[in-house]
Design a protein around this motif. Structure first.
Motif, PDB file in Angstrom:
ATOM      1  N   LEU A 129      13.248 -13.511 -41.569  1.00 51.27           N
ATOM      2  CA  LEU A 129      12.877 -12.175 -42.004  1.00 51.27           C
ATOM      3  C   LEU A 129      14.088 -11.493 -42.616  1.00 51.27           C
ATOM      4  O   LEU A 129      15.124 -11.350 -41.966  1.00 51.27           O
ATOM      5  N   THR A 131      15.576  -8.135 -43.483  1.00 52.16           N
ATOM      6  CA  THR A 131      15.300  -6.773 -43.041  1.00 52.16           C
ATOM      7  C   THR A 131      16.464  -5.845 -43.363  1.00 52.16           C
ATOM      8  O   THR A 131      17.595  -6.291 -43.599  1.00 52.16           O
ATOM      9  N   SER A 136      10.869  -2.675 -41.753  1.00 54.35           N
ATOM     10  CA  SER A 136      10.613  -4.117 -41.708  1.00 54.35           C
ATOM     11  C   SER A 136       9.845  -4.502 -40.455  1.00 54.35           C
ATOM     12  O   SER A 136       8.970  -5.375 -40.483  1.00 54.35           O
ATOM     13  N   MET A 144       8.768 -10.499 -36.208  1.00 58.94           N
ATOM     14  CA  MET A 144      10.022  -9.982 -35.658  1.00 58.94           C
ATOM     15  C   MET A 144      10.332 -10.620 -34.313  1.00 58.94           C
ATOM     16  O   MET A 144      11.498 -10.800 -33.943  1.00 58.94           O
ATOM     17  N   VAL A 149      15.652 -12.795 -37.425  1.00 55.54           N
ATOM     18  CA  VAL A 149      15.796 -11.534 -38.146  1.00 55.54           C
ATOM     19  C   VAL A 149      17.183 -11.456 -38.780  1.00 55.54           C
ATOM     20  O   VAL A 149      18.200 -11.486 -38.076  1.00 55.54           O
ATOM     21  N   THR A 226       9.890 -10.733 -46.580  1.00 58.11           N
ATOM     22  CA  THR A 226      10.809  -9.745 -47.138  1.00 58.11           C
ATOM     23  C   THR A 226      10.056  -8.533 -47.661  1.00 58.11           C
ATOM     24  O   THR A 226       8.815  -8.496 -47.652  1.00 58.11           O
ATOM     25  N   HIS A 253       7.086  -1.974 -49.887  1.00 58.08           N
ATOM     26  CA  HIS A 253       7.600  -0.994 -48.926  1.00 58.08           C
ATOM     27  C   HIS A 253       7.187   0.416 -49.292  1.00 58.08           C
ATOM     28  O   HIS A 253       7.477   1.364 -48.558  1.00 58.08           O
TER      29      HIS A 253
END
Length: 423
Positions: A129, A131, A136, A144, A149, A226, A253
């Protein structure tokens, strides 16, 4: 140009102007795409060309002559100014991308290098991931816990990232700091050799991102998650991963449209207009519309439970001063002043929900920057019946079915770029 919204620079014409300019600078397809991304998001020259083109298309006929800088002239579509005489330009000819972006690149390179000094112990998890802050965690809550991470620098709000880092530590997640291998000395060498600003940025982004992809591949991931469609060079990273058979999933996002060129296996979007924008230049990506019921604002009660409670009009604040969106910042201040005036005349409560990147003021918690009373948590609205006002915040989508939301429209402001029309 400062009076025009960024919406004007999310049109097909703007991206065509940027891509044509990029092709004139390099024959390398990857460099061309990264340059097009850089011009689209950072070039004042490209924005001037787009603004002039839009003016010519909307103005009454009869414009016979114009005086513009040579750099802007080179970006103007011939079909727009056909038959127009270009007078001698007596001013200076600015760079395609301003010098301050090179300074920011150098700071970014140093910050990423600092993160790389404390990498932790890499694991060989099948899912990685990428972040930056707590967003995120909301985008990929299950991964997660099960994946590795990687936390990359977030210079916009160091405190916000520190809180996210501490949260990851408290949850005992499999995490480590990560940074791209930017080369500050190479950037300095390019500066000394007077390489054009846009080429300094493009070279640095392509090199750092493609080399970082090779670093990630050393740990044999099967999937990378991502949210980086705003990163101008991320497609250089992801194209290497995709070529090696790694699945790359990106979740938008926010509702904005950012880099015209991206590279993912799958792109989870917030609206059909967003998928249409990215699909236009990235047809191989599979797009997935995130269901509306997945949008949640912690602490905001359902609208049905607010019956009988006093009305509160809530302006959703955005950090336009950090993103240097002058027109949006001015519009936000004007809306703030008008809502404050209306609240006095009509007797409703006027609040402003501050952006997560904004710092809480000390003392009584009031901010002199806005007329509305600032709130920082959605739970502060529990005693009201809220109506939201936004320029282009994702909150417009988050509150659908929960509370009414109004999107601002005006000259060069077009909410249709982000939000579906009323049904």
């Amino acid at each position: 140009m400062l009076s025009t919204s960024f919406d004007l620079y999310q049109t097909a014409e703007h991206y065509d102007i940027c891509l044509r300019a990029a092709r004139s600078e390099s024959s390398d397809p990857m460099v061309q795409k990264v340059l097009a991304n850089l011009f689209a998001l950072k070039s004042t020259t490209a924005r001037k060309a787009t603004a002039i083109a839009a003016f010519f298309r909307r103005a009454e006929p009869g414009i016979k002559a114009i005086s513009v800088a040579p750099g802007v002239r080179a970006m103007l579509p011939d079909c727009v100014v056909d038959g127009v005489r270009f007078e001698e330009w007596r001013g200076t000819d600015g760079s395609h991308i301003a010098w301050n972006h090179v300074v920011l690149l150098l700071c970014k390179a140093v910050l990423h290098r600092l993160f790389r000094l404390y990498p932790g112990v890499p694991s060989r998890e099948s899912t990685l991931l990428r972040t930056w802050v707590e967003v995120s965690a909301s985008l990929y809550p299950d991964a997660m816990v099960t994946g590795e991470v990687l936390i990359y620098p977030f210079a916009l709000n160091v405190r916000r990232q520190w809180r996210f880092y501490r949260w990851c530590r408290q949850k005992k997640l499999n995490m480590r700091l990560a940074g791209l291998p930017y080369r500050p000395l190479q950037i300095l060498s390019d500066i000394v050799s007077r390489r054009p600003n846009h080429m300094i940025l493009a070279r640095a982004e392509v090199s750092a991102n493609s080399n970082h992809a090779l670093e990630l591949l050393e740990h044999a991931p099967r999937q990378v998650l991502t949210s980086d469609e705003f990163e101008t060079g991320s497609l250089a990273l992801h194209q290497v991963l995709l070529a090696a058979g790694v699945e790359v999933i990106n979740t938008a996002h926010g509702v904005g449209n950012y880099c015209p060129f991206v590279a993912y296996s799958r792109f989870r979007v917030l609206s059909s207009s967003q998928s249409a924008f990215y699909a236009q230049r990235n047809p191989t990506i599979a797009f997935e519309l995130i269901p509306n019921d997945s949008h949640k604002l912690d602490g905001l009660p359902p609208y049905s439970t607010s019956s009988g409670k006093p009305l509160a009009v809530v302006l959703v604040h955005q950090s336009f001063e950090l993103t240097q969106l002058v027109a949006e910042g001015r519009a936000q201040k004007q809306i703030d002043a008008q809502l404050a005036q209306l609240s006095t005349q009509l007797g409703f409560t006027y609040l402003i929900k501050m952006h997560p990147n904004s710092r809480r003021p000390k003392g009584d918690g009031k901010s002199g920057a806005f007329a509305g009373e600032p709130i920082y948590d959605w739970s502060s609205l529990a005693s009201f019946r809220p109506v939201f006002v936004t320029i282009n915040s994702t909150v417009f989508l988050d509150v659908r079915g929960i509370a009414p939301a109004l999107a601002y429209a005006g000259p060069t402001f077009d909410p249709r770029l982000y939000f579906p029309p009323p049904s």
